[in-house]
Scaffold this active site. Sequence first.
Site, PDB file in Angstrom:
ATOM      1  N   LYS A  60     -26.694 -13.243 -14.117  1.00  0.00           N
ATOM      2  CA  LYS A  60     -27.354 -12.099 -13.476  1.00  0.00           C
ATOM      3  C   LYS A  60     -26.782 -11.872 -12.083  1.00  0.00           C
ATOM      4  CE  LYS A  60     -31.882 -12.998 -15.548  1.00  0.00           C
ATOM      5  NZ  LYS A  60     -33.273 -13.281 -15.181  1.00  0.00           N
ATOM      6  N   GLU A  98     -33.387 -23.802 -23.844  1.00  0.00           N
ATOM      7  CA  GLU A  98     -33.676 -23.455 -22.454  1.00  0.00           C
ATOM      8  C   GLU A  98     -34.455 -24.566 -21.753  1.00  0.00           C
ATOM      9  OE1 GLU A  98     -33.877 -19.149 -21.469  1.00  0.00           O
ATOM     10  OE2 GLU A  98     -35.981 -19.582 -21.108  1.00  0.00           O
ATOM     11  N   HIS A 148     -23.577 -22.137 -48.589  1.00  0.00           N
ATOM     12  CA  HIS A 148     -22.311 -21.564 -49.028  1.00  0.00           C
ATOM     13  C   HIS A 148     -21.494 -21.074 -47.844  1.00  0.00           C
ATOM     14  CE1 HIS A 148     -23.298 -21.471 -53.439  1.00  0.00           C
ATOM     15  NE2 HIS A 148     -24.445 -21.821 -52.892  1.00  0.00           N
TER      16      HIS A 148
END
Lengths: 441, 441
Positions: A416, A281, A302
């Site tokens: 948003k 961010e 793995h």
Amino acid sequence: MSKIQVNNTAALGQVIDQEQVAALRPAAEAAALKLEQGTGLGNDFLGWLHLPSSITPDFLNDIEATAQSLRSKCQYVVTIGIGGSYLGAKAVIEALADNFAAYKPATTHVLFAGNNIGEDYLYDLIDLLKGKQFGIIVISKSGTTTEPSIAFRLLKDMLEQQVGKAEAATRIVAVTDARRGALRGLATQEGYKTYVIPDNVGGRFSVLTPVGLLPIAVAGYDIKALVEGAVEMEKAGGDDIFTYATTRNALYRAGRKIELLVNFNPKLHYFAEWWKQLYGESEGKDHKGIFPAACDFTTDLHSMGQWIQDGERTIYETVISVGEPAHSVVIPDDKANLDGLNFIAGKHVDYVNKMAELGTRLAHVDGGVPNLLITVPALKEKYLGQLIYFFEKACGVSGYILDVNPFNQPGVEAYKKNMFALLDKPGYEAESKAIKAKLGK
Amino acid sequence: MSKIQVNNTAALGQVIDQEQVAALRPAAEAAALKLEQGTGLGNDFLGWLHLPSSITPDFLNDIEATAQSLRSKCQYVVTIGIGGSYLGAKAVIEALADNFAAYKPATTHVLFAGNNIGEDYLYDLIDLLKGKQFGIIVISKSGTTTEPSIAFRLLKDMLEQQVGKAEAATRIVAVTDARRGALRGLATQEGYKTYVIPDNVGGRFSVLTPVGLLPIAVAGYDIKALVEGAVEMEKAGGDDIFTYATTRNALYRAGRKIELLVNFNPKLHYFAEWWKQLYGESEGKDHKGIFPAACDFTTDLHSMGQWIQDGERTIYETVISVGEPAHSVVIPDDKANLDGLNFIAGKHVDYVNKMAELGTRLAHVDGGVPNLLITVPALKEKYLGQLIYFFEKACGVSGYILDVNPFNQPGVEAYKKNMFALLDKPGYEAESKAIKAKLGK
């Protein structure tokens, strides 16, 4: 003083050399000065810089008293928040908790909500809390962020129904803006205990404010030691911070676009999630920024191990190495030795882990993956406090070297805005019309 | 037939167009033919290709009977395995389980161990199991893989001490090689119930063998429906598979080096971890391969969201969209409406989530992030079976388009070799000497 340490030796010699790192040192020092003097981009969000040393014992005592009150009444305390209002507390609690804490009895379990919009998540949580003694820490600067607001509406109603409005008010703590906002208003009206999110501390830098400290204290951990560690790092100055910030910027300039934060202890999984927010961010803007990713080893050796060893040479690794485990488990001897493990019988499990760690670092460096090493003496509050401040300060320095504003997050608004438009939120009429036209509705 | 679907519309138009995708279709069809005819690289590991349709009801009945026997005796069943012997079962169980299952009573909780070398992890697990009724599923082809072997030594000893050797043998199930290996030998000697890991099925493709099916059945889920879904996808042929494989390869060739697998349902977190192993380990070789990363939204929109919206334009997203939640939660009305949420009062939480999803996809595409969409009708066994086979087949096709062997993992050996050398494992004397010389010891 025992403390975390940074070593970039294994990051040098292939992709970058010491000179390229040293060449960035003046920029790093200039960045640190800009932070100190408040002359850089985003200088209205520098409250985290001297936050640790500004925290008083009285303040921590008050948080601990609130935590104790919640612990005395509540089997579960739900921390409602998203992003920085979630990840810091989650990271520290997971790093300190029993790996199987959820299956074991505890005075108080800290749970998290309001960090997604999962209908089943909320259903399952409500189902768990039915008839249980629970409390709520609700964290939101505005009190109107969608995810936490939905969760809080539901849980507040439920709590009030279970214990009555008056008692519920003693079990709800609000961490919010000092004066403004819906949650401040509600807290005043209902008489909730409140704590302040300082105006000049962004979410991802907020773990050492009540945003992180209160849930951590409710979980039963030592916030004084956590803050003490952060103060030590605040006062220790910059060499380790400069090493990390300059090395990663030199690697990025040399084409290493992905930083893998690696641990060999599953308890650090959420610490890496916190780090991903902090760096992603802060730096991911202006079409720039290292892509922060994380692995838990040896688990992910793995799975992602093959890519790391042999895939595109666009990565480097930062290993967080934890010195001492909290407990002792020794590998037993077995007469039959069918599994061929007797060569390590009598050894501590962590000894094998450390050899896996060293072997992995050597293998990845040989495979062309530069390696930064951060050693942490143990997973204890003090060292986590050091680590938190270390990464915060290095993030500010690193962001300035990259020439971005490390303290804003303009890109988080885009989804948003669309969501509100699609939901016909009052005030978004023009956006609603536009987005529906775009979708051909 | 209701099934998963793939849509690449929002991946086209910016970075790549339909022609570039279509140009790869012949390569995809050739790849599918190579898989079918067994004429491609790694053709000794194609057992997964027609695995679903080869599974008989009797076989599933036998697994279910074993699961039922463990469930009737054990409050906890510890599944010991790493990589492909861990992630498949974990992914399916988490996708189907209650989000707060660990905090709730259950007939049998399935736990995982042997997937790391954490001393505290094993200590905490042993502490949990003390005095409890537990069983073990131990999964290892060789029976000598370090991580699971350490966990199995410890837990086998503990179980035998708690219930006696004879009873312990009824609570341990081994999933291992048909004939060879340490675990096969031990199982024969002790009389454990066993299942076979087929020679021609690699770990990351093994979820529909007993490796995945047994733990999933012990957790109480419907493995018949899971396999049924996989059979449907096996028979449905390739259009969706080709769309995914060709689009992602076209994006990669156009410089999109990171694929973000995105969900809007936290229950898919471990499904993404399974996918990361499948694609990372299959494609990350010869200094090639898309870097597979994952996000849980909306959670991570408040952390990685900024980077995704505005960072380096080297990514694309694949969204797994789940149609219907399992349960119902409606957002309550609130007279005071301080949080301003009344515009969505009366709506299902998932409705808001879907608008967040659509809004996010639009915002990210606008920000220059191509978007692939995979819709899954619901988180149910059948659809997960479809999704598993879809990703497996698409991985084989995609790996051949990339011109790598998608079925080996040579890079995973490097850390093991170093670790054994550092641990002075018998047989590694030369490597021990070399690595110690290198370290200056």
